[in-house]
Design an enzyme around this catalytic site. Structure first.
Site, PDB file in Angstrom:
ATOM      1  CG  ASP A  11      42.390  13.646  -1.586  1.00  0.00           C
ATOM      2  OD1 ASP A  11      41.459  13.363  -0.813  1.00  0.00           O
ATOM      3  OD2 ASP A  11      43.001  12.792  -2.254  1.00  0.00           O
ATOM      4  CG  ASP A  13      43.984   8.301   1.833  1.00  0.00           C
ATOM      5  OD1 ASP A  13      44.910   8.016   2.595  1.00  0.00           O
ATOM      6  OD2 ASP A  13      42.785   8.228   2.155  1.00  0.00           O
TER       7      ASP A  13
END
Length: 257
Positions: A11, A13
């Site tokens: 991922d 953020d």
């Protein structure tokens, strides 16, 4: 799960960056993947930006991720609809990340009798556009949303996001959208196909149990939860599923690459 990790999905953020600032170990992790030529993709449910935009934003944060190493919910959505209905049409609520992805897949964007209504992320949701989407769905257009996240971050606090607007459209139409982004394993499997990877030797790194870890687990990947984003260590116990491992940050995973 057995087998050495040969491929990585991570991922963005809460794992690599937070509000435009690189998180501890992010630069080292990406540098290590690059040095060893490990196949990897950076995943994000955010459909606002194109991969080129996101690559530039991460470069500003202090590390380099080529645009071809970025996989967004917009790209996953465009891939999905173009496989389901090649050369189709869509009424789109969203930004350049989504409209560009659909154009590149040969989709026609229209507000007249579209095959799909596709809802993505935007910072300027228009009431008239939402009204148009509701009427098109009631007239038979298929309802797709890029991701189910109800809120997104901003410097002033949470903003309503795709999931919240989708709920409003559902309430008005009685039609639930098909969500493409995490935790739908469709997004993970499309990412695996993009780097010719197999679930048995691929790991998913994320900061959210309800999207990153759930998607990775359902796709059969090894999962690593890092504590630099949304989910705290105490909250892990509340879920009926577990990550393979919990680490303080992505800095603790550099040696596993």
């Amino acid at each position: 799960m057995s087998g050495e990790i040969e491929n990585w999905l991570t991922d963005m953020d809460g794992v690599l960056v937070h509000e435009g600032i690189a998180l501890p170990g992010a630069a080292d992790f990406i540098a290590r993947l690059t040095e060893l030529d490990r196949p990897y993709l950076v995943l994000t449910n955010n459909s606002i930006y194109t991969p080129r935009d996101l690559s530039a934003r991460m470069a500003t944060s202090g590390f380099t991720v080529p645009e071809e190493r970025i996989w967004t919910s917009a790209l996953a959505t465009a891939t999905f609809v173009s496989q389901q209905m090649p050369g189709g049409s869509a009424y789109v609520i969203g930004e350049a990340g989504l409209t560009t992805a659909l154009h590149e897949r040969g989709y026609i964007l229209t507000d007249t009798d579209p095959d799909y209504v596709i809802l993505g992320e935007t910072r300027t949701y228009s009431f008239s556009a939402i009204t148009r989407a509701i009427r098109l769905i009631r007239d038979g257009a298929r309802f797709i949303a890029t991701n189910p996240d109800p809120t997104g971050p901003s410097s002033e606090g949470p903003l309503p996001a795709t999931g919240a607007v989708a709920a409003m459209i559902t309430k008005a139409t009685g039609r639930n959208p098909y969500f493409i982004g995490k935790p739908n394993p469709v997004m993970i499997r499309a990412a695996l196909n993009r780097i010719n990877a197999h679930s048995e030797n691929t790991a998913m790194v994320g900061d959210r149990m309800d999207t990153d870890i759930l998607a990775g687990m359902e796709a059969g990947l090894r999962t690593y939860l890092v504590l630099t984003g949304s989910t705290t260590e105490a909250e892990v116990e509340k879920y009926p599923f577990r990550p393979s491992e919990v680490r303080a940050s992505i800095a603790d995973l550099v040696d596993l690459v």
